[in-house]
Write a protein that holds these residues in place. Structure first.
Motif, PDB file in Angstrom:
ATOM      1  N   THR A  52     -45.742  -1.625 -92.292  1.00  0.00           N
ATOM      2  CA  THR A  52     -47.100  -1.691 -91.841  1.00  0.00           C
ATOM      3  C   THR A  52     -47.436  -3.247 -91.853  1.00  0.00           C
ATOM      4  N   TYR A  53     -48.704  -3.533 -91.248  1.00  0.00           N
ATOM      5  CA  TYR A  53     -49.047  -4.708 -91.245  1.00  0.00           C
ATOM      6  C   TYR A  53     -49.447  -5.196 -92.801  1.00  0.00           C
ATOM      7  N   ASN A  78     -53.213  -6.680 -84.177  1.00  0.00           N
ATOM      8  CA  ASN A  78     -53.514  -6.916 -85.555  1.00  0.00           C
ATOM      9  C   ASN A  78     -52.951  -8.434 -85.761  1.00  0.00           C
ATOM     10  N   ILE A  79     -52.366  -9.127 -84.932  1.00  0.00           N
ATOM     11  CA  ILE A  79     -51.984 -10.418 -85.243  1.00  0.00           C
ATOM     12  C   ILE A  79     -52.613 -11.495 -84.369  1.00  0.00           C
ATOM     13  N   ARG A  83     -53.657 -17.159 -88.056  1.00  0.00           N
ATOM     14  CA  ARG A  83     -53.277 -17.611 -89.470  1.00  0.00           C
ATOM     15  C   ARG A  83     -53.582 -16.601 -90.601  1.00  0.00           C
ATOM     16  N   SER A  84     -53.547 -15.249 -90.056  1.00  0.00           N
ATOM     17  CA  SER A  84     -53.540 -13.940 -90.795  1.00  0.00           C
ATOM     18  C   SER A  84     -52.136 -13.969 -91.516  1.00  0.00           C
ATOM     19  N   LYS A  85     -52.253 -13.173 -92.824  1.00  0.00           N
ATOM     20  CA  LYS A  85     -51.057 -13.184 -93.359  1.00  0.00           C
ATOM     21  C   LYS A  85     -50.048 -12.281 -92.626  1.00  0.00           C
ATOM     22  N   ALA A  86     -50.411 -11.421 -91.980  1.00  0.00           N
ATOM     23  CA  ALA A  86     -49.545 -10.537 -90.972  1.00  0.00           C
ATOM     24  C   ALA A  86     -48.960 -11.305 -89.883  1.00  0.00           C
ATOM     25  N   ALA A  90     -45.007 -11.891 -89.732  1.00  0.00           N
ATOM     26  CA  ALA A  90     -44.311 -11.452 -88.667  1.00  0.00           C
ATOM     27  C   ALA A  90     -43.536 -12.615 -87.567  1.00  0.00           C
ATOM     28  N   ALA A  91     -44.149 -13.720 -87.913  1.00  0.00           N
ATOM     29  CA  ALA A  91     -43.458 -15.060 -87.273  1.00  0.00           C
ATOM     30  C   ALA A  91     -42.252 -15.387 -88.034  1.00  0.00           C
ATOM     31  N   GLN A  92     -42.280 -15.057 -89.230  1.00  0.00           N
ATOM     32  CA  GLN A  92     -41.052 -15.176 -90.199  1.00  0.00           C
ATOM     33  C   GLN A  92     -39.633 -14.344 -90.134  1.00  0.00           C
ATOM     34  N   VAL A  93     -39.923 -13.115 -89.454  1.00  0.00           N
ATOM     35  CA  VAL A  93     -39.058 -11.981 -89.539  1.00  0.00           C
ATOM     36  C   VAL A  93     -38.050 -12.552 -88.503  1.00  0.00           C
ATOM     37  N   GLN A  94     -36.681 -12.337 -89.301  1.00  0.00           N
ATOM     38  CA  GLN A  94     -35.403 -12.849 -88.072  1.00  0.00           C
ATOM     39  C   GLN A  94     -35.017 -11.588 -87.503  1.00  0.00           C
ATOM     40  N   ALA A  95     -35.408 -11.889 -86.146  1.00  0.00           N
ATOM     41  CA  ALA A  95     -35.036 -10.793 -84.935  1.00  0.00           C
ATOM     42  C   ALA A  95     -34.619 -11.558 -83.934  1.00  0.00           C
ATOM     43  N   ASP A  96     -33.547 -10.871 -82.886  1.00  0.00           N
ATOM     44  CA  ASP A  96     -33.066 -11.447 -81.847  1.00  0.00           C
ATOM     45  C   ASP A  96     -33.975 -11.112 -80.770  1.00  0.00           C
ATOM     46  N   LEU A  97     -34.850 -10.119 -80.395  1.00  0.00           N
ATOM     47  CA  LEU A  97     -35.708  -9.954 -79.562  1.00  0.00           C
ATOM     48  C   LEU A  97     -37.081  -9.490 -80.242  1.00  0.00           C
TER      49      LEU A  97
END
Length: 150
Positions: A52-53, A78-79, A83-86, A90-97
């Motif tokens: 969840t967010y 939700n983003i 500057r929100s925590k979520a 989310a920007a820091q999650v390591q994902a290819d797509l």
């Protein structure tokens, strides 16, 4: 590698039901509630990871022990505040797509749309200040149709 799907808490049962209905072969792990931390070590064994967010910023360190093939934000508005925590998490999650699902990409101003694109394709619309100068101000304050079309 698994896909990580971030959503409002109320949608977790829906994602579980839809996955069971349409893709019963996929292994789904829902990370919510007070006992979720005991499940972190099982992430790599699953195909779909649901969170969840609200929990994403809290669990970011544990979630980032795994690289994801796909990161999906359901109800991505939700983003809308970059500057929100979520949004920051989310920007820091390591994902290819990355994928945003939303029926409401814009509620108040164009900056919210910038935030979604900043998550999807960082830098594509410039930084927030440049976007405000080049798009928000001309479109929102002056009704500049040329900037809007661009």
């Amino acid at each position: 590698r698994p896909a990580l799907i971030v959503m409002p808490t109320s949608l977790i049962p829906n994602w579980q039901d839809e996955a069971a209905r349409f893709t019963p072969q996929l292994r789904v792990l829902a990370l919510h509630g007070s006992k979720r931390k005991a499940l972190f070590e099982q992430i790599a064994e699953h195909d779909l990871i649901l969170t969840t967010y609200a929990l994403l910023p809290r669990d970011l360190k544990a979630l980032n022990q795994q690289r994801y093939r796909l990161l999906i934000l359901d109800e991505a508005q939700n983003i809308k505040n970059p500057r929100s925590k979520a949004a920051t998490a989310a920007a820091q999650v390591q994902a290819d797509l990355r994928l945003c699902l939303t029926g409401t990409p814009l509620e108040n101003h164009l900056g919210e749309l910038w935030s979604l694109f900043h998550f999807l394709m960082p830098g594509w619309l410039g930084d927030a200040k440049a976007f405000t100068r080049d798009y928000r101000t001309p479109i929102e304050k002056r009704g500049d149709a040329q900037r809007l079309n661009h």
